[in-house]
Scaffold this active site. Sequence first.
Site: not given
Ligand code: DAT
Ligand code: MG
Length: 140
Positions: A11, A51, A114, A117, A128
């Site tokens: 990212k 997303y 973070n 992905h 994807e």
């Molecule tokens: P992951 O990337 O671990 O699969 P996810 O699919 O639940 O996690 O969420 C996608 C992305 O969205 C994640 O990498 C970062 C962002 N995200 C998730 N929860 C969040 C939150 N509470 N606040 C801000 N960004 C968030």
């Molecule tokens: Mg995810």
Amino acid sequence: MAVERTFSIIKPDATARNLTGAINVVIEQAGLRIVAQKRVRMTRGEAETFYAVHKERPFFGELVEMMTSGPVVVQVLEGEGAVARYREIMGATNPASAADGTIRKLYAKSIGENSVHGSDSVDNAAIEIAQFFAGNEIVG
Ligand code: DAT
Ligand code: MG
């Protein structure tokens, strides 16, 4: 376990800090092979499509902003149980909860920034991968 392919994104927070190589070291040392890779700038539309599952979540706007804020490196990773293996070495979504040695523990700045992905299922991986790569760009 079967040989699988998963989709990875390094990212913008990570490309900005020149961490592509360091993250690729963790990936390769975990036994995953990088069978496709390119550096791209995601458009708003691409990020929203990618997303879409999160579009009702309160952080969706922030997520799209972050993913379009700089270059990303999109990748296809191949190996035994690649989907689960990559989730394991990525670590938890929130780096504060991520296990030692994981990419997010090592490099992520926050839950929003973070660093990586990874697909959450074999089916989603195929969807994807197809959003970003033509078949002939993947060399196994
Ligand atoms: P992951 O990337 O671990 O699969 P996810 O699919 O639940 O996690 O969420 C996608 C992305 O969205 C994640 O990498 C970062 C962002 N995200 C998730 N929860 C969040 C939150 N509470 N606040 C801000 N960004 C968030
Ligand atoms: Mg995810």
